[in-house]
Design a protein around this motif. Structure first.
Motif, PDB file in Angstrom:
ATOM      1  N   ARG A 226      -9.941   0.046   5.843  1.00 49.92           N
ATOM      2  CA  ARG A 226      -9.134  -0.633   4.823  1.00 49.92           C
ATOM      3  C   ARG A 226      -8.700  -2.016   5.314  1.00 49.92           C
ATOM      4  N   GLN A 227      -8.239  -2.010   6.561  1.00 51.71           N
ATOM      5  CA  GLN A 227      -7.758  -3.264   7.129  1.00 51.71           C
ATOM      6  C   GLN A 227      -8.912  -4.253   7.310  1.00 51.71           C
ATOM      7  N   ALA A 228     -10.041  -3.749   7.785  1.00 49.84           N
ATOM      8  CA  ALA A 228     -11.190  -4.623   8.022  1.00 49.84           C
ATOM      9  C   ALA A 228     -11.696  -5.219   6.720  1.00 49.84           C
ATOM     10  N   LEU A 229     -11.722  -4.392   5.655  1.00 52.31           N
ATOM     11  CA  LEU A 229     -12.149  -4.910   4.356  1.00 52.31           C
ATOM     12  C   LEU A 229     -11.135  -5.903   3.810  1.00 52.31           C
ATOM     13  N   ALA A 230      -9.868  -5.648   4.093  1.00 54.51           N
ATOM     14  CA  ALA A 230      -8.824  -6.575   3.655  1.00 54.51           C
ATOM     15  C   ALA A 230      -9.025  -7.926   4.330  1.00 54.51           C
ATOM     16  N   GLN A 231      -9.307  -7.876   5.612  1.00 52.26           N
ATOM     17  CA  GLN A 231      -9.461  -9.102   6.385  1.00 52.26           C
ATOM     18  C   GLN A 231     -10.724  -9.864   5.999  1.00 52.26           C
ATOM     19  N   ALA A 232     -11.821  -9.117   5.929  1.00 48.24           N
ATOM     20  CA  ALA A 232     -13.104  -9.761   5.654  1.00 48.24           C
ATOM     21  C   ALA A 232     -13.114 -10.433   4.286  1.00 48.24           C
TER      22      ALA A 232
ATOM     23  N   LYS B 292      -4.676  -4.649  -9.920  1.00 47.83           N
ATOM     24  CA  LYS B 292      -3.691  -5.485  -9.224  1.00 47.83           C
ATOM     25  C   LYS B 292      -3.077  -4.705  -8.052  1.00 47.83           C
ATOM     26  N   ASN B 293      -2.732  -3.459  -8.305  1.00 48.56           N
ATOM     27  CA  ASN B 293      -2.128  -2.640  -7.250  1.00 48.56           C
ATOM     28  C   ASN B 293      -3.105  -2.320  -6.126  1.00 48.56           C
ATOM     29  N   THR B 294      -4.361  -2.146  -6.485  1.00 47.20           N
ATOM     30  CA  THR B 294      -5.372  -1.910  -5.449  1.00 47.20           C
ATOM     31  C   THR B 294      -5.456  -3.131  -4.519  1.00 47.20           C
ATOM     32  N   CYS B 295      -5.481  -4.306  -5.109  1.00 49.56           N
ATOM     33  CA  CYS B 295      -5.542  -5.544  -4.307  1.00 49.56           C
ATOM     34  C   CYS B 295      -4.313  -5.649  -3.402  1.00 49.56           C
ATOM     35  N   LEU B 296      -3.145  -5.379  -3.957  1.00 51.74           N
ATOM     36  CA  LEU B 296      -1.924  -5.471  -3.153  1.00 51.74           C
ATOM     37  C   LEU B 296      -1.975  -4.494  -1.974  1.00 51.74           C
ATOM     38  N   GLY B 297      -2.474  -3.300  -2.248  1.00 58.37           N
ATOM     39  CA  GLY B 297      -2.578  -2.281  -1.190  1.00 58.37           C
ATOM     40  C   GLY B 297      -3.418  -2.785  -0.020  1.00 58.37           C
ATOM     41  N   TYR B 298      -4.572  -3.387  -0.327  1.00 57.82           N
ATOM     42  CA  TYR B 298      -5.417  -3.931   0.752  1.00 57.82           C
ATOM     43  C   TYR B 298      -4.680  -5.048   1.497  1.00 57.82           C
ATOM     44  N   LEU B 299      -4.120  -5.982   0.745  1.00 57.57           N
ATOM     45  CA  LEU B 299      -3.467  -7.129   1.396  1.00 57.57           C
ATOM     46  C   LEU B 299      -2.340  -6.667   2.318  1.00 57.57           C
ATOM     47  N   MET B 300      -1.614  -5.651   1.896  1.00 52.85           N
ATOM     48  CA  MET B 300      -0.471  -5.201   2.697  1.00 52.85           C
ATOM     49  C   MET B 300      -0.877  -4.520   4.003  1.00 52.85           C
ATOM     50  N   THR B 301      -2.156  -4.186   4.164  1.00 51.15           N
ATOM     51  CA  THR B 301      -2.570  -3.612   5.450  1.00 51.15           C
ATOM     52  C   THR B 301      -2.631  -4.682   6.526  1.00 51.15           C
ATOM     53  N   LEU B 302      -2.532  -5.967   6.116  1.00 48.18           N
ATOM     54  CA  LEU B 302      -2.755  -7.049   7.078  1.00 48.18           C
ATOM     55  C   LEU B 302      -1.509  -7.430   7.888  1.00 48.18           C
ATOM     56  N   ASP B 303      -0.391  -6.791   7.618  1.00 46.14           N
ATOM     57  CA  ASP B 303       0.847  -7.093   8.350  1.00 46.14           C
ATOM     58  C   ASP B 303       1.182  -8.579   8.324  1.00 46.14           C
ATOM     59  N   ASN B 304       1.002  -9.175   7.172  1.00 44.50           N
ATOM     60  CA  ASN B 304       1.205 -10.613   7.039  1.00 44.50           C
ATOM     61  C   ASN B 304       2.448 -10.846   6.173  1.00 44.50           C
ATOM     62  N   ALA B 305       3.376 -11.646   6.696  1.00 45.17           N
ATOM     63  CA  ALA B 305       4.655 -11.849   5.996  1.00 45.17           C
ATOM     64  C   ALA B 305       4.462 -12.447   4.608  1.00 45.17           C
ATOM     65  N   ALA B 306       3.381 -13.209   4.441  1.00 44.88           N
ATOM     66  CA  ALA B 306       3.140 -13.803   3.120  1.00 44.88           C
ATOM     67  C   ALA B 306       2.877 -12.706   2.082  1.00 44.88           C
ATOM     68  N   TYR B 307       2.172 -11.655   2.505  1.00 44.30           N
ATOM     69  CA  TYR B 307       1.874 -10.580   1.550  1.00 44.30           C
ATOM     70  C   TYR B 307       3.074  -9.655   1.359  1.00 44.30           C
ATOM     71  N   LEU B 308       3.900  -9.579   2.383  1.00 45.22           N
ATOM     72  CA  LEU B 308       5.163  -8.847   2.194  1.00 45.22           C
ATOM     73  C   LEU B 308       5.956  -9.527   1.080  1.00 45.22           C
ATOM     74  N   ALA B 309       5.990 -10.860   1.141  1.00 39.01           N
ATOM     75  CA  ALA B 309       6.710 -11.601   0.101  1.00 39.01           C
ATOM     76  C   ALA B 309       6.072 -11.375  -1.269  1.00 39.01           C
ATOM     77  N   LEU B 310       4.739 -11.291  -1.272  1.00 41.61           N
ATOM     78  CA  LEU B 310       4.031 -11.039  -2.530  1.00 41.61           C
ATOM     79  C   LEU B 310       4.422  -9.667  -3.104  1.00 41.61           C
TER      80      LEU B 310
ATOM     81  N   GLN C  66     -10.627 -13.101  -1.498  1.00 43.91           N
ATOM     82  CA  GLN C  66     -11.023 -12.465  -2.760  1.00 43.91           C
ATOM     83  C   GLN C  66      -9.959 -11.488  -3.278  1.00 43.91           C
ATOM     84  N   TRP C  67      -9.364 -10.736  -2.366  1.00 44.64           N
ATOM     85  CA  TRP C  67      -8.289  -9.821  -2.791  1.00 44.64           C
ATOM     86  C   TRP C  67      -7.140 -10.606  -3.418  1.00 44.64           C
TER      87      TRP C  67
END
Ligand code: ARG
Ligand code: ZN
Length: 865
Positions: free
Chosen positions: A639-645, A676-694, A649-650
């Motif tokens: 999940r994380q690798a797909l989020a990153q790669a 939309k929720n699927t995309c958010l789920g992937y992004l949130m695996t990245l431990d990135n504060a920007a996506y936390l804000a999202l 796009q997410w």
């Protein structure tokens, strides 16, 4: 005591009429039953009348034709009360005393938050009075309820209200009569201070039906969707099955304490609030769809269950499998056929296949049971629905409809068997369905192996189909099934080769199907729409799966190809983890995911499904030996690798799916939120504060529970622990007065895979909103932790297992049905490593050592050790 299908005997007496009178008092309820009884034609004149009564029922008096019954004429032993030396026709009056306020089992008559309610299926009526509590004894019920008027202004039972009045001391009464003969399991009563939402439906022949949904006043604004679903279900059943409603009133009552989802009592359905209340602010899209399907399910039972009922409880799937099939088709018609099929198959392949491979495996029509409540299973319901679906596939829609018409006409007012159902299908089609009936009598998930060869010189393509079925507790050897295998052959452009889409009927253990004039080696699309509940084995290459995921002419199989590709990749990652190798991402999946993300032709709902990785539960079902850590880590990595790669796009897609528009429950909007929720789920695996804000912004901006809850879940399960705590707290304060929303809040925390889950669960059990008597709360905390948090539940210190056993032992005294259901994860010990096996078995043994275990828990635990 074990009960066997082969011991079935027709009842010696029938009950013509049942008059019931309930005096509802705070401390106790007095029940007077007045039965007109006749000996059945052909029955032995010496045959005793056998009435069932639970040990909790106090027998006050028994009168036969106006005379108190002589002591030698009756005998009470266990659950049976036998009456001897009876005339051919007589009247029996029976007075009993029961204590609904102390009824924590939620079977029979009980109090749910100050509301009297009943649950009589399967054998709850015997907790009310002495009666032949079996589905093949049907009678016309008249019911009088007497209660305090201010506390219980609403008094309901089956059928039509025929009289009412007031009494001294602030009490009142209402009499209801149900003209349709019915078994006791369909009896219901409700008394309480309830509000109602009303509407009407006029049936095709012009009957004007009053529709009422009752709930607590605070929930009055959450009933519109259930009402709308009910009207659509009524119309659908007229159009698709020619079935019309048969009373002037149809009532649904929502109660917060309920063991299951809902109950189809004649004219008076009783529902778990979770399956009827719906409001955009408090209810997710998934829960909206559940409300729609359960409302329809219970309505459809009016014909498939009530007008035509079951002869005995071994036939349970006669009504449940058929009714699930009916509600599945209804939902497919309301939304999308492919999406619905994906959901059904996912559930079947994870939960039902696991049941079929475990110690409680049983045929769709079981041969024996200790406690029938244990057989309200995925096998009886979901596999039973698959069996009906296969009949539909084999006969085609027109003959299938003729078959159901014949079935309803032939058996209206009767209590019948699954054989009778299949016979109607055989009669209209002229087909021999005797082999097909093995689907009802043999348990286990069949394997279907497919191999092919292409003869270029002759232009002949051959498919070789081989079936087998593993041993299950009831039988080691299985005979071949009659299996509809829907297929298509595709050319190398991905186009359907004309004439090749067909249903192959596999009846032998091994069979070859030949296709002539095939110009070049084709690619087969197999088991389209999941046409039989089996495990398919065909040696697709990864490249072929990727190709099918784009080109298959069957929507379900397009999804399936992508899933199988992801399964393979995950299985390789699981093996890497176990071998101590570092994870690495394979390029092929990134390419496939990327092309799905970019493809504007795919509708957003399908896209969301295609982009969702196979669940841990499905990977566990597929595993030879389940390694919960490896499965969790592998899936997490991917999940994380797909989020990153595919990060950009997410984010683009999340933005594209974001909308200012006010909430709408339409198909397009549901799809948009899902993606939309699927995309958010992937992004949130990245431990990135920007996506936390999202995620936080999504949480705050949401005007609906679907988006709010998904954001909460993503943050709560993330590594941002302070933000997680703060958001959970905010959510709690916003929704603490909404019991169903609090179940979500509990569940999100109980399913958090981060370490320390058991300690968090213990805290939740201390929380003021938790209530260990309420099944929905138990499911939200204990059920979720043990079934949806595998990495914590299966921790190697064994504490998860000990925790569950503690709860089972506690609950067994309170609510055996729920205790028995929660036990499921421990019964699956054979699928784990030696260390876990031992720990799980030890807890099962500990449970079995408990004296006075309920039949429910005893049956499951003893069959599992
Ligand atoms: N017949 C109900 C339904 O639709 C379920 C009743 C379950 N009752 C029980 N005791 N397990 O589907
Ligand atoms: Zn049902």
């Amino acid at each position: 005591p074990v009960i066997y299908l082969k011991d079935y005997q027709a009842p010696a007496y029938q009950i013509l009429t049942t008059d019931l009178r309930f005096e509802l008092n705070t401390e106790e309820t007095l029940v007077t039953s007045h039965l007109r009884i006749v000996r059945a034609e052909g029955a032995d004149t010496q045959a005793p009348l056998q009435l069932h009564g639970h040990e909790s029922v106090e027998l006050i008096s028994l009168t036969l034709d106006g005379q108190p019954l002589a002591a030698q004429q009756w005998q009470r032993e266990g659950e049976l009360l036998s009456l001897q030396a009876l005339p051919a026709e007589f009247e029996l009056i029976c007075v009993t005393r029961i204590h609904p306020a102390q009824n924590t089992a939620l079977e029979g008559l009980y109090l749910s938050d100050g509301i009297y309610a009943t649950q009589c299926e399967a054998e709850g009526f015997r907790r009310i009075t002495f009666f032949p509590d079996r589905p093949d004894v049907m009678s016309v019920f008249t019911t009088t309820l007497i209660a305090d008027q201010s506390q219980y202004p609403i008094l309901l039972s089956n059928g039509n209200p025929i009289a009412q009045g007031e009494l001294e001391g602030g009490r009142h009464w209402v009499t209801w009569q149900d003209p349709h003969p019915k078994p006791a399991y369909l009896f219901a009563l409700v008394a309480g201070n309830l509000s109602k939402f009303e509407d009407h439906f006029t049936t095709v022949s012009g009957r004007k039906v009053l529709l009422q949904i009752y709930a607590e006043a605070k929930d009055l604004d959450k009933l519109a969707y259930a009402m709308d679903s009910l009207k659509r279900a009524m119309q659908w059943d007229e159009e698709v099955y020619g079935r019309e409603y048969d009373l002037d009133i149809y009532m649904i009552v929502a109660v917060d304490f309920f063991n299951m989802g809902a109950m189809e009592n004649k004219g008076l359905n009783i529902f778990n609030t979770a399956c009827v209340l719906a409001h955009p602010r408090t209810t997710t899209d998934a829960a909206f769809q559940r409300v729609e399907s359960v409302v329809a399910h219970e309505y459809f039972h009016n014909w498939s269950g009530n007008r035509v009922t079951c002869r005995d409880w071994f036939q349970l799937s006669l009504k449940e499998g058929f009714t699930v099939f009916r509600d599945q088709c209804f939902s497919a018609d309301m939304h999308s056929e492919t999406l619905k099929r994906v959901e059904e198959v996912s559930m079947l392949r994870t939960a039902q296949f696991a049941e079929d491979a475990g110690p409680m495996a049983h045929p769709v029509r079981p041969e024996s049971f200790i406690e029938i409540s244990n057989f309200y299973t995925l096998t009886v319901y979901e596999k039973g629905a698959e069996v009906v679906r296969m009949l539909h596939t084999l006969l085609g829609p027109e003959l299938f409809r003729q078959g159901t018409d014949l079935y309803f006409a032939r058996h209206d007012g009767q209590a019948v068997t699954t054989d009778d159902f299949v016979q109607a299908m055989a009669d209209v089609s002229g087909r021999d369905l005797s082999q097909f009936k093995r689907w009802y009598s043999q348990a286990g998930t069949p394997r279907l192996q497919v191999r092919d060869e292409y003869d270029a010189a002759q232009q002949i393509y051959r498919l070789r189909l081989k079936q087998s079925c593993p041993a299950t507790p009831e039988a080691a050897e299985k005979l071949p099934f009659h299996m509809p295998v829907k297929i298509s052959l595709l050319d190398d452009e991905g186009a359907l080769i004309p004439g090749t889409q067909q249903v192959l009927e596999l009846t032998a253990a091994e069979q070859v199907f030949e296709f002539t004039q095939i110009q070049a080696q084709p690619l087969p699309s197999l088991l389209q729409g999941f046409s039989a509940p089996v495990k398919l084995d065909y040696p697709y290459t990864d490249a072929q799966l990727a190709f099918l995921s784009k080109h298959d002419n069957d929507g379900f199989n397009r999804w399936e190809a992508g899933q199988q590709l992801a399964v393979r990749l995950l299985q390789r990652l699981i093996a890497d983890y176990q071998a101590g190798k570092p994870f690495s991402l394979e390029a092929r999946l990134v390419e496939v995911w990327s092309s799905i993300l970019e493809d504007e032709q795919i509708d957003p709902a399908m896209k969301s499904l295609l982009l969702t990785l196979p669940s841990e539960a499905y990977l566990s079902e597929l595993a030879e030996v389940i390694d919960p850590d490896a499965i969790h880590q592998a899936r997490r990595f991917l999940r994380q690798a797909l989020a990153q790669a595919l990060e950009a796009q997410w984010l683009n897609l999340w933005t594209a799916m974001d909308s200012e528009a006010a909430y709408q429950p339409t198909r397009e909007e549901i799809a948009r939120r899902s993606l939309k929720n699927t995309c958010l789920g992937y992004l949130m695996t990245l431990d990135n504060a920007a996506y936390l804000a999202l995620a936080e912004s999504q949480f705050n901006a949401a005007d609906n529970m679907t988006e709010q809850q998904a954001a909460l879940m993503a943050v709560a399960h993330s590594n941002f622990s302070d933000s997680a705590a703060a958001l959970l707290d905010e959510f709690f304060h916003q929704w603490q007065h909404e019991s169903l929303v609090m179940n979500q809040w509990l569940g999100i925390q109980a399913s958090d895979p981060k370490p320390g889950a058991l300690a968090r669960v213990e805290l939740l059990r201390q929380h003021p909103i938790y209530d260990a008597r309420n099944p929905n709360k138990l499911r939200a905390v204990i059920g979720t932790f043990c079934q949806q948090n595998p990495v914590n539940f299966h921790a190697l210190d064994g504490q998860g297992y000990a925790f569950l056993a503690d709860r089972i032992l506690e609950l067994d005294r309170q609510n055996p049905q729920i205790a028995s259901r929660l036990l499921t994860p421990l019964t699956r010990w054979r699928k784990y490593d030696a260390q876990r096996q031992q720990l799980m078995q030890a807890q099962l043994q500990r449970i079995l050592q408990e004296p006075n275990l309920s039949g429910d828990v005893y049956e499951v635990a003893s069959k599992s050790v």
